[in-house]
Design a protein around this motif. Structure first.
Motif, PDB file in Angstrom:
ATOM      1  N   VAL A 103      22.442   3.954  15.039  1.00  0.00           N
ATOM      2  CA  VAL A 103      23.055   3.621  13.739  1.00  0.00           C
ATOM      3  C   VAL A 103      24.355   2.861  13.956  1.00  0.00           C
ATOM      4  N   SER A 104      25.140   3.299  14.936  1.00  0.00           N
ATOM      5  CA  SER A 104      26.433   2.669  15.174  1.00  0.00           C
ATOM      6  C   SER A 104      26.285   1.259  15.741  1.00  0.00           C
ATOM      7  N   ALA A 124      29.793  11.003  17.433  1.00  0.00           N
ATOM      8  CA  ALA A 124      28.831  11.200  18.522  1.00  0.00           C
ATOM      9  C   ALA A 124      28.400   9.859  19.105  1.00  0.00           C
ATOM     10  N   ALA A 125      28.470   8.813  18.300  1.00  0.00           N
ATOM     11  CA  ALA A 125      28.032   7.497  18.771  1.00  0.00           C
ATOM     12  C   ALA A 125      29.124   6.765  19.534  1.00  0.00           C
ATOM     13  N   ALA A 141      17.471   7.966  12.991  1.00  0.00           N
ATOM     14  CA  ALA A 141      18.761   8.603  12.674  1.00  0.00           C
ATOM     15  C   ALA A 141      19.458   9.096  13.937  1.00  0.00           C
ATOM     16  N   ARG A 142      19.592   8.233  14.904  1.00  0.00           N
ATOM     17  CA  ARG A 142      20.316   8.574  16.130  1.00  0.00           C
ATOM     18  C   ARG A 142      21.678   7.895  16.059  1.00  0.00           C
ATOM     19  N   PRO A 143      22.731   8.661  16.279  1.00  0.00           N
ATOM     20  CA  PRO A 143      24.078   8.116  16.086  1.00  0.00           C
ATOM     21  C   PRO A 143      24.323   6.783  16.795  1.00  0.00           C
ATOM     22  N   VAL A 144      23.908   6.689  18.056  1.00  0.00           N
ATOM     23  CA  VAL A 144      24.195   5.450  18.795  1.00  0.00           C
ATOM     24  C   VAL A 144      23.447   4.266  18.183  1.00  0.00           C
ATOM     25  N   PHE A 158      28.796  12.539  12.941  1.00  0.00           N
ATOM     26  CA  PHE A 158      27.641  11.715  13.320  1.00  0.00           C
ATOM     27  C   PHE A 158      28.138  10.448  14.025  1.00  0.00           C
ATOM     28  N   LEU A 159      29.139   9.827  13.411  1.00  0.00           N
ATOM     29  CA  LEU A 159      29.676   8.575  13.938  1.00  0.00           C
ATOM     30  C   LEU A 159      30.439   8.811  15.245  1.00  0.00           C
TER      31      LEU A 159
END
Lengths: 129, 267
Positions: B30-31, A114-115, B25-28, A111-112
């Motif tokens: 959240v990050s 992907a960001a 809950a989208r990775p970018v 998940f991380l």
């Protein structure tokens, strides 16, 4: 107001008494080392027997009718083993210990990833691992 | 309350429960904005739960009202429907309460068992001052630093202490203190319980994961902000690498911290 300990706390206190002693102790000597919230002698014997069954304490017969108890492992060894057990499968869901290492699952890391990964190219720090 | 309002409340529950995880809950997101995601998700949960409770409560209230009011022969349909919906609402309340109870019990049993073992570690611990914080130091060859929410303590092993420099140790401890100060364990628990309340939406499972990751990233960011003022922007990433050089679990967090530090340097 209750003055009793729960089972785990009393076991921890008894282990401390045994670790701090210079040699094996009788149940009565163990009880005598408590200054506050002194447990009953029957409780001390019961808990020591339970700890013996678990392998954390050994009992030896003395020349008289009594028995003496001592810890099977040193404090450091015991703590290391307890910590290993506590951390083994430290399921983040329970959040009993939030670790600096993060305890992120492989799914969490994906998940991380992907960001932070630019499309088609791993980010700095990811490539080196 | 008008039937239309009840329908609107139920739609709010379904909509928020479904849409919030889908949007948040989208990775970018959240990050980049873990705190924003966490705050919005907790607000969405509160709105969702309130809507559901008010809607179901009103349905039950409408059903009960017909038991105390005189019903004439020609208006039997409305009260009958209200009574049936009232029973359905009670059943829904019961189901949610049951699922919440089971999930909470599991969570509590697991946490209690592990906390008990961890508390035994504390009997051999001694206090150690790191910067302005006090942590409990345990002698062990294992490298462990963790926050113990049950006692609001930070646990550090001698092995990990020896592996880090003073600035790295301060940053690492700040990371753990953030978990405690901001009640991250409780927030993660809420994320898990939300899955029990909204089981039909797989998105809520994804949101529980996002909650878990967001709390970790928030702690990283707070520690990073703290360390940057005193020592420099890379201290948290350096601490993670120095503490766990062979642990792949930290790879993404280190990469993210480096990326953010580089971006700040450019600006």
């Amino acid at each position: 107001m209750t003055t009793s300990r729960n089972r785990g706390e009393l076991e921890a206190d008894l282990m401390n008494v045994l670790w701090n002693a210079s040699g094996p102790l009788t149940a009565r000597e163990v009880q005598a080392s408590f200054t506050v919230k002194v447990p009953a002698i029957t409780t001390v014997i019961t808990v020591l027997d339970r700890m013996r069954a678990k392998g954390s304490v050994v009992r030896e017969a003395t020349s008289g009718r009594s028995h003496v108890f001592s810890a099977t492992r040193s404090r450091v060894l015991d703590i290391t083993e307890t910590m290993s057990t506590a951390l083994h499968g430290a399921d983040d869901r329970t959040a009993a210990l939030l670790l600096f290492a993060g305890a992120l699952s492989e799914e969490d890391r994906q998940f991380l990833r992907a960001a932070i990964e630019p499309a088609g190219e791993p980010a700095d720090g990811l490539a080196s691992e | 309350m008008e039937p239309l309002a009840i329908v609107a409340l139920l739609l709010t529950y379904v909509g928020v429960t479904f849409l919030a995880p889908w949007v948040l809950a989208r990775p970018v997101l959240v990050s980049e904005h873990p705190r924003l995601v966490l705050n919005l998700w907790m607000s969405a949960l509160l709105i969702s739960l309130t809507s559901l409770t008010v809607a179901l409560g009103t349905l039950v209230g409408r059903a009960l009202r017909h038991h105390v009011e005189h019903i004439t022969n020609h208006d039997w349909l409305g009260p009958t429907i209200d009574t049936m919906l009232g029973w359905a609402a009670i059943a829904a309340f019961g189901l949610i309460a049951f699922r919440l109870g089971v999930a909470a019990q599991e969570l509590r049993a697991d946490t209690n068992a592990r906390n008990l073992r961890l508390l035994m570690l504390l009997t051999g611990a001694v206090p150690l001052t790191v910067g302005t914080r006090t942590v409990l130091l345990v002698e062990s060859p294992l490298r462990v630093l963790g926050a113990l929410p049950a006692r609001h303590h930070v646990l550090l092993t001698t092995s990990l202490r020896d592996a880090l420099t003073v600035p790295q140790l301060e940053a690492a401890v700040e990371h753990e203190q953030t978990h405690l100060r901001e009640h991250h364990a409780a927030l993660r628990g809420i994320g898990q319980l939300a899955v029990a309340v909204a089981p039909v939406f797989s998105a809520s499972t994804r949101m529980a994961q996002a909650t878990r990751i967001a709390t970790e990233l928030i702690a990283d960011d707070v520690a990073c902000a703290f360390a940057t003022k005193k020592y420099g922007p890379d201290i948290v990433a350096d601490a993670l690498l120095a503490a766990f050089p062979k642990n792949p679990d930290i790879t993404e967090r280190v990469a993210r911290l480096r990326k953010r530090a580089a971006r700040r340097a450019v600006h």
